[in-house]
Motif scaffolding. Structure first.
Motif: not given
Length: 735
Positions: A654-662, A675-677, A682-690, A720-727
């Motif tokens: 996991x390189x970073x997290x991004x949201x649809x609206x800041x 939406x949390x991405x 690897x360059x393949x983004x994944x929807x991690x919202x749920x 705040x959204x947390x996923x894979x050790x990043x937020x």
């Protein structure tokens, strides 16, 4: 009067040396013999100096400019002590006129004429003393040594004349003392004149200033040096062209007097020089051409100079010898060398009889008009020279032989390659041997397979040919086999472990040929080692002593090396970790410990001959596994026939997290879905919202569930959204 003044000066210098010594003794005594407390009370200060440095008539210390210095010591009286304290280095020293007398830590130096007051301050007390500074002499004056008369400010003189000055130091009404040897003499232009102790040497025309300086005083004279002659002329003008081999060309030089315009020949007296003696030399006007090129011939006489350009040419472009390369011959052979030259009109001319022939070693061979006569076994250089061009060939003389043998009778070659013909050694009359390779004449039995020329064989096509060499009636042979050219030998292993006392099969060897084909040549490889700790057999190796040795395998012109470790048998392998989980691009080392029968252990991580399956998953360098692509597989290795396997899983990082609206702005009761991405390397983004953990800094303002934000009341809150050790955060404003 003069003697007295000299004695006074010497006596004053002696007094100053004595004063310096006494001052040093006082300082040393105060530093080494007495200790003072930090709280001592100073009751007064006073100076101490050599009495000889004090002039009672002026009531001041007496200094001479650029002479010895005066040392003044400052002592402080301390309450409760009968011994005075040396405070010279701790006091503050000042001069009322530092351009007259300079003072540093009690050391006085005279710089200019006049009087200054020297003041020392220490612990609130001040002491002062006057110091006068003056020159040793009131003036120094240059005089003509021969006539004793004063020298004018400027003086004109002609080259060829002599000139000598005397400098006098004058004090008061004294007549002066000759200080020529003590003074410092200088010239402003050494190319015009030099000076040593008043003796002036005139060098060239021009202007220079001769100066004599002594203890701050100086006198000088401006010399204008001229030539007594108007000019110098040569009997030739323009450019002089000469050819190598011609007679010397004679030049004459004549000078013209300024006043009478009388011409005077000076060819023999003048100075002649050549800008390049390798091109042309000159002696009293006689020019000798040496080699091709350009030089300037210059003639000078008492300040007048002229020159002429000389061009030296060869009458010929080059010289050619036949034969033109090195020659090898027996004592019974004859050799005639022909010499030809090519002139500048491209017309050849044979000069064999006109050339100069030399032999560098007449014990081996002599030469006369190109005819070489061998005299004894040895080597010589035969040289032919003719009017500036020359050429040489090396000649080697051999003894008679009665037997010959080729160094090798089997040669392996490759198509389109070439190599040296075998060395041929011959036996001479006394039974000794000599190398006669250069005398052998070689032929090939099949020129479609191989040809012979200039001491080398050249492979033409795959096949076999017999190379035959003949020398003084004797014959030698060598079979040449032409193979497909190998590019590389590849061993089944780079390192192998041999159990002490047991036989282990040699590794298999594959050759990759130039045509790209691969071939198993295990049976044709020749193995060797320099160690006696192993025994090499036809297909195996046996270890005799625990050690590390190197095996070298050779096939045709290629080699391969194998590192062999002779060691005790390993009974157990322990691996750590037992499984690997990596991200692409990340590495981790595998630790493998081997246990011998005797309980000793060894680290084998880099010796396991690791393999990855699939090989696209990761790479192994030593004991380090580096992940390449996402997937799963295994890493396997073996040692002494014992195998281990490690599961390998490569997951994206996991390189970073991004949201649809800041930022989000809502009214109470309204909702908004974010939406949390998750962005991976690897360059393949994944929807991690749920799958993320969502929290609100102020639930009374806004709540959140699986990315859905609901406004509760007016205010601001941070989601705040947390996923894979990043937020990542979203700012919510409820209005």
């Amino acid at each position: 009067m003069n003697l007295r003044l000299d004695w006074n000066l010497s006596f004053m210098q002696a007094r100053k040396w004595l004063a310096a010594a006494l001052a040093l003794m006082l300082i040393t005594t105060s530093m080494t013999g007495i200790a003072y407390a930090a709280g001592d009370t100073v009751t007064g200060i006073e100076f101490d100096y050599d009495a000889e440095d004090f002039n009672s008539s002026t009531n001041a210390l007496d200094l001479k400019i650029e002479s010895d210095k005066i040392n003044v010591t400052l002592f402080a009286s301390v309450s409760g002590s009968t011994t005075k304290k040396n405070v010279t280095s701790s006091a503050t020293w000042k001069s009322s006129n530092a351009s007259i007398v300079k003072v540093e830590n009690g050391v006085l130096t005279g710089l200019g004429k006049g009087t200054a007051t020297i003041t020392a301050t220490y612990s609130g007390y001040t002491a002062s003393i006057k110091a006068t500074s003056d020159y040793v002499y009131d003036e120094v004056t240059l005089k003509d040594t021969n006539g004793g008369s004063d020298i004018p400010a400027t003086q004109s003189i002609e080259l060829g004349q002599s000139l000598e000055y005397t400098v006098y130091g004058i004090k008061g009404n004294d007549k002066g003392i000759d200080i020529s040897t003590e003074a410092i003499w200088s010239t402003s232009n050494a190319a015009v004149a030099t000076v040593v102790d008043g003796t002036v040497t005139l060098v060239g025309t021009g202007s220079t200033t001769i100066t004599a300086k002594f203890k701050g005083k100086s006198d000088s004279v401006v010399l204008t040096v001229s030539s007594p002659y108007k000019s110098i002329e040569l009997n030739r003008t323009g450019m002089l062209e000469l050819e190598i081999g011609t007679d010397d060309t004679k030049l004459t030089a004549t000078v013209t007097e300024k006043d009478t315009l009388k011409a005077i020949p000076v060819t023999n007296e003048a100075k002649w020089t050549s800008s390049s003696t390798a091109i042309a030399t000159v002696d009293k006007g006689s020019i000798t051409p040496v080699s091709a090129g350009k030089a300037t011939i210059t003639v000078s006489y008492l300040g007048v100079t002229t020159s002429i350009e000389v061009v030296v040419r060869t009458a010929y472009q080059s010289i050619k010898l036949t034969p033109e390369k090195e020659h090898h011959m027996f004592l019974q052979d004859d050799l005639s060398i022909k010499a030809e030259v090519l002139d500048n009109k491209n017309e050849p001319d044979e000069v064999t009889n006109e050339a100069t022939w030399t032999s560098s070693n007449i014990l081996a061979a002599t030469v006369t008009n190109g005819d070489v006569t061998p005299k004894a076994v040895g080597t010589t250089k035969i040289t032919a020279s003719y009017k500036g061009v020359s050429r040489s060939i090396d000649v080697t003389v051999y003894p008679s032989i009665n037997a010959a043998k080729a160094e090798t009778t089997e040669i392996d070659g490759f198509a389109s390659d070439s190599g040296e013909l075998p060395k041929v050694t011959a036996t001479i009359f006394d039974g000794s041997q000599t190398d006669v390779s250069k005398l052998v004449q070689w032929t090939s039995s099949d020129e479609k397979v191989a040809t012979v020329k200039d001491g080398k064989w050249t492979a033409v096509a795959i096949g076999e040919a017999v190379l035959t060499g003949k020398v003084q009636g004797l014959t030698v042979e060598a079979k040449l086999t032409v193979h497909v050219k190998p590019l590389k030998l590849i061993a089944s292993t780079k390192e192998m472990s041999v159990i002490l006392g047991k036989e282990t099969a040699l590794p298999s060897i594959t050759v990759i040929n130039q045509d790209g084909e691969e071939e198993d040549v295990t049976g044709s490889v020749k193995w060797k080692t320099t160690s006696d700790n192993i025994v090499l057999k036809a297909e195996s190796v046996k270890g005799l002593e625990v050690s590390t040795v190197t095996l070298t395998g050779t096939y045709l012109n290629k080699t391969v090396t194998i590192k062999v470790r002779v060691e005790e048998e390993i009974v157990k392998l322990v691996v750590e970790p037992t499984s690997l989980a990596l991200n692409p691009g990340r590495s981790k080392s595998i630790k493998v410990t081997g246990y011998y029968k005797d309980g000793n252990k060894i680290s084998l991580g880099s010796k396991m001959n690791w393999e990855v399956n699939p090989d696209t998953l990761a790479s192994v360098n030593g004991s380090s596994v580096k992940a390449i692509a996402v997937g799963s597989g295994k890493v396997s290795g073996s040692y002494q026939g014992k195998k281990i396997e490690i599961a390998l899983v490569v997951t994206p990082k996991l390189k970073s997290l991004s949201v649809s609206s800041k930022t989000v702005s809502l009214s109470p009761g309204a909702a908004f879905a974010v939406t949390l991405t998750a962005n991976y390397t690897t360059g393949s983004p994944v929807n991690a919202t749920a799958n993320a953990i969502w929290t609100s800094s102020k639930p009374n303002v806004a709540t959140v569930a699986d990315g859905k934000i609901t406004a509760v009341s007016k205010g601001t809150s941070t989601i705040k959204a947390s996923f894979g050790g990043k937020s990542i955060t979203v700012r919510v404003s409820v209005k």
